[in-house]
Design a protein around this motif. Structure first.
Motif, mmCIF file in Angstrom:
data_model
loop_
_atom_site.group_PDB
_atom_site.id
_atom_site.type_symbol
_atom_site.label_atom_id
_atom_site.label_comp_id
_atom_site.label_asym_id
_atom_site.label_seq_id
_atom_site.Cartn_x
_atom_site.Cartn_y
_atom_site.Cartn_z
ATOM 1 N N ALA A 1 0.830 -1.196 0.000
ATOM 2 C CA ALA A 1 0.000 0.000 0.000
ATOM 3 C C ALA A 1 0.870 1.253 0.000
ATOM 4 N N LEU A 2 0.329 2.338 -0.521
ATOM 5 C CA LEU A 2 1.047 3.605 -0.486
ATOM 6 C C LEU A 2 1.233 4.011 0.970
ATOM 7 N N PRO A 3 2.470 4.156 1.440
ATOM 8 C CA PRO A 3 2.692 4.453 2.862
ATOM 9 C C PRO A 3 2.148 5.825 3.237
ATOM 10 N N ARG A 4 1.683 5.938 4.469
ATOM 11 C CA ARG A 4 1.216 7.237 4.929
ATOM 12 C C ARG A 4 2.380 8.210 4.986
ATOM 13 N N LEU A 5 2.071 9.474 4.728
ATOM 14 C CA LEU A 5 3.083 10.536 4.670
ATOM 15 C C LEU A 5 4.187 10.167 3.683
ATOM 16 N N HIS A 6 3.764 9.577 2.568
ATOM 17 C CA HIS A 6 4.724 9.017 1.621
ATOM 18 C C HIS A 6 5.601 10.072 0.949
ATOM 19 N N GLY A 7 5.192 11.344 1.027
ATOM 20 C CA GLY A 7 6.001 12.393 0.419
ATOM 21 C C GLY A 7 7.385 12.536 1.033
ATOM 22 N N ALA A 8 7.558 12.003 2.244
ATOM 23 C CA ALA A 8 8.882 12.045 2.881
ATOM 24 C C ALA A 8 9.796 10.942 2.353
ATOM 25 N N LEU A 9 9.189 9.906 1.734
ATOM 26 C CA LEU A 9 9.957 8.748 1.289
ATOM 27 C C LEU A 9 10.052 8.619 -0.223
ATOM 28 N N LEU A 10 8.947 8.873 -0.897
ATOM 29 C CA LEU A 10 8.887 8.700 -2.356
ATOM 30 C C LEU A 10 8.997 10.068 -3.009
ATOM 31 N N LYS A 11 10.035 10.263 -3.821
ATOM 32 C CA LYS A 11 10.349 11.596 -4.313
ATOM 33 C C LYS A 11 10.157 11.776 -5.813
ATOM 34 N N ASN A 12 9.414 10.877 -6.460
ATOM 35 C CA ASN A 12 9.053 11.101 -7.859
ATOM 36 C C ASN A 12 7.741 10.386 -8.155
ATOM 37 N N GLU A 13 7.068 10.867 -9.192
ATOM 38 C CA GLU A 13 5.723 10.362 -9.494
ATOM 39 C C GLU A 13 5.729 8.908 -9.939
ATOM 40 N N GLN A 14 6.839 8.439 -10.544
ATOM 41 C CA GLN A 14 6.892 7.039 -10.975
ATOM 42 C C GLN A 14 6.768 6.087 -9.799
ATOM 43 N N ASP A 15 7.455 6.407 -8.697
ATOM 44 C CA ASP A 15 7.403 5.528 -7.533
ATOM 45 C C ASP A 15 6.046 5.598 -6.840
ATOM 46 N N VAL A 16 5.437 6.778 -6.825
ATOM 47 C CA VAL A 16 4.088 6.898 -6.255
ATOM 48 C C VAL A 16 3.110 6.066 -7.069
ATOM 49 N N HIS A 17 3.201 6.167 -8.398
ATOM 50 C CA HIS A 17 2.312 5.388 -9.264
ATOM 51 C C HIS A 17 2.566 3.892 -9.119
ATOM 52 N N LEU A 18 3.821 3.510 -8.896
ATOM 53 C CA LEU A 18 4.149 2.099 -8.687
ATOM 54 C C LEU A 18 3.406 1.553 -7.477
ATOM 55 N N PHE A 19 3.427 2.270 -6.365
ATOM 56 C CA PHE A 19 2.730 1.806 -5.167
ATOM 57 C C PHE A 19 1.213 1.838 -5.357
ATOM 58 N N GLU A 20 0.733 2.818 -6.097
ATOM 59 C CA GLU A 20 -0.716 2.861 -6.367
ATOM 60 C C GLU A 20 -1.140 1.654 -7.194
ATOM 61 N N ARG A 21 -0.335 1.268 -8.182
ATOM 62 C CA ARG A 21 -0.663 0.086 -8.983
ATOM 63 C C ARG A 21 -0.596 -1.187 -8.143
ATOM 64 N N LEU A 22 0.424 -1.296 -7.295
ATOM 65 C CA LEU A 22 0.562 -2.474 -6.441
ATOM 66 C C LEU A 22 -0.624 -2.592 -5.485
ATOM 67 N N ALA A 23 -1.053 -1.451 -4.944
ATOM 68 C CA ALA A 23 -2.197 -1.456 -4.028
ATOM 69 C C ALA A 23 -3.474 -1.860 -4.769
ATOM 70 N N PHE A 24 -3.641 -1.360 -5.997
ATOM 71 C CA PHE A 24 -4.820 -1.702 -6.797
ATOM 72 C C PHE A 24 -4.853 -3.207 -7.113
ATOM 73 N N MET A 25 -3.699 -3.746 -7.502
ATOM 74 C CA MET A 25 -3.625 -5.179 -7.819
ATOM 75 C C MET A 25 -3.883 -6.025 -6.572
ATOM 76 N N ALA A 26 -3.384 -5.578 -5.422
ATOM 77 C CA ALA A 26 -3.607 -6.334 -4.185
ATOM 78 C C ALA A 26 -5.086 -6.343 -3.830
ATOM 79 N N ARG A 27 -5.783 -5.208 -4.015
ATOM 80 C CA ARG A 27 -7.223 -5.177 -3.729
ATOM 81 C C ARG A 27 -7.997 -6.035 -4.694
ATOM 82 N N ARG A 28 -7.588 -6.039 -5.973
ATOM 83 C CA ARG A 28 -8.317 -6.807 -6.990
ATOM 84 C C ARG A 28 -8.151 -8.301 -6.771
ATOM 85 N N ASN A 29 -6.974 -8.707 -6.255
ATOM 86 C CA ASN A 29 -6.715 -10.134 -6.043
ATOM 87 C C ASN A 29 -7.193 -10.641 -4.687
ATOM 88 N N ALA A 30 -7.676 -9.688 -3.851
ATOM 89 C CA ALA A 30 -8.108 -10.086 -2.513
ATOM 90 C C ALA A 30 -9.418 -10.878 -2.574
#
Length: 279
Positions: free
Chosen positions: A250-279
Motif C-alpha cells: 500500500a502507499l505508505p502514509r506521509l509518503h512524500g517524505a519517502l517517495l520523491k518522484n511520481e513514478q514511484d508513487v504510481h508504482l505503489f498505487e498500482r501495487l495497491a490496486f492489484m492487491a485489492r483486486r486479487n483479494a
C-alpha cells in the motif's frame, strides 16, 4: 590523532579505520555511498571530534578546479586603473583565495571537505592531482608558491554520478559507506531522536526496509528520508499498530517524505490496486 566517532554520529568500525588510515597516510579520503548516508556529515564530525576547523568546498556542475586555488579579478583591476584607484598598484588586491588556499594557509591543521566532486566536469579531479598530492600550487600573477603550513585532512565525497579518473583514485584512500542495516539505522534514529518510542521505531523501520525492497523502485529512500519520515510519524502521533496493519504494497502514509518522484508513487498505487483486486 585518531577518529573514534562521536555521540552525534554512528560510525562503524570500518569507517573509523578508513578515516584513521587516511590521516596516517596523509592522503585524501574518498567516501562514496548512496545519497543521505552521512558522507558530508562525516567530515563535520571528524572536525568536531578532533577539535579542528572545517573548511567546506561545495562542488557544483559549473565549479572549476582553479576556483579552489584562487581567482584573479582582472576586470576589477582594469576598472580601478581607469578610475585612478591606488589599489591598482598591488595585484594582490585582486586575487581571491579559494578553499584550498584557505586550508593551506592555516597555521593549524584543518579538515578540508570537497563535497560531491562527481558533480563537476570529468577533468575536475585531474586538475587537482598535483595540488592535493604535493599540497602546494603556484600563483602565476604574483610568482609565489603557496605551500600547506599544516597538511590538512582532506575528505572528498562522491555520489557515484560519474566515474573518477584512475590517476585521481590512486592518490586517495577509498571507503564505501554501505546502507545501514536495521540495527544500525535504529541506533541512528536514537541519536537524532533520543527517547523516541521503540515500538514505533521498530514498526516504522520494518516498513521502511520493505519499501526499499519493492522491485522497480526508481529511487530508494535514504537514511535522511527515513529520519524525516519518522519525525512526521511522531508529530502525527501515529500508533505502531497502525503501521503494522497497513498492507505491504500500500502507499505508505506521509509518503512524500519517502517517495520523491511520481513514478514511484504510481508504482505503489498500482501495487495497491492489484492487491485489492486479487483479494
Amino acid at each position: 590523532m585518531r577518529f573514534e566517532g562521536t555521540s552525534a554520529y554512528v560510525a562503524d568500525k570500518d569507517l573509523m579505520v578508513a578515516v584513521n588510515a587516511a590521516i596516517a597516510l596523509e592522503r585524501p579520503l574518498l567516501v562514496k555511498g548512496e545519497p543521505g548516508t552521512g558522507k558530508t556529515e562525516l567530515a563535520r564530525q571528524v572536525a568536531s571530534a578532533l577539535g579542528l576547523e572545517l573548511i567546506e568546498w561545495n562542488v557544483k556542475s559549473t565549479t572549476r578546479a582553479q576556483q579552489g586555488l584562487y581567482e584573479y579579478d582582472a576586470v576589477s583591476r582594469l576598472r580601478d586603473s581607469q578610475l585612478g584607484d591606488d589599489r591598482f598598484n598591488d595585484i594582490r588586491n585582486y586575487i581571491r583565495r579559494g578553499k584550498l588556499w584557505e586550508a593551506f594557509a592555516s597555521d593549524k591543521k584543518v579538515v578540508l571537505l570537497i563535497d560531491e566532486i562527481d558533480k563537476a566536469d570529468i577533468e575536475f579531479p585531474n586538475d587537482l592531482l598535483q595540488e592535493l598530492d604535493r599540497m602546494e600550487f603556484f600563483v602565476y600573477e604574483t610568482g609565489e608558491t603557496i605551500r600547506a603550513v599544516q597538511r590538512p585532512i582532506v575528505i572528498i565525497t562522491s555520489n557515484n554520478e560519474k566515474e573518477l579518473p584512475d590517476a585521481f583514485l590512486r592518490r586517495c584512500f577509498f571507503h564505501y559507506i554501505r546502507f545501514p542495516d536495521i540495527d544500525t539505522l535504529t541506533r541512528i534514529v536514537e541519536v537524532h531522536y533520543p527517547g523516541i518510542r521503540k515500538r514505533l521505531v521498530e514498526a516504522a523501520l520494518s516498513q521502511f526496509f520493505e519499501i526499499r525492497e519493492v522491485p522497480g523502485l526508481k529511487k530508494k529512500p535514504s537514511t535522511s528520508e527515513a529520519l524525516d519520515w519518522i519525525r512526521l510519524l511522531v508529530t502525527d502521533d501515529v500508533a505502531p499498530e497502525d503501521l503494522r496493519g497497513e498492507a505491504k504494497n500500500a502507499l505508505p502514509r506521509l509518503h512524500g517524505a519517502l517517495l520523491k518522484n511520481e513514478q514511484d508513487v504510481h508504482l505503489f498505487e498500482r501495487l495497491a490496486f492489484m492487491a485489492r483486486r486479487n483479494a
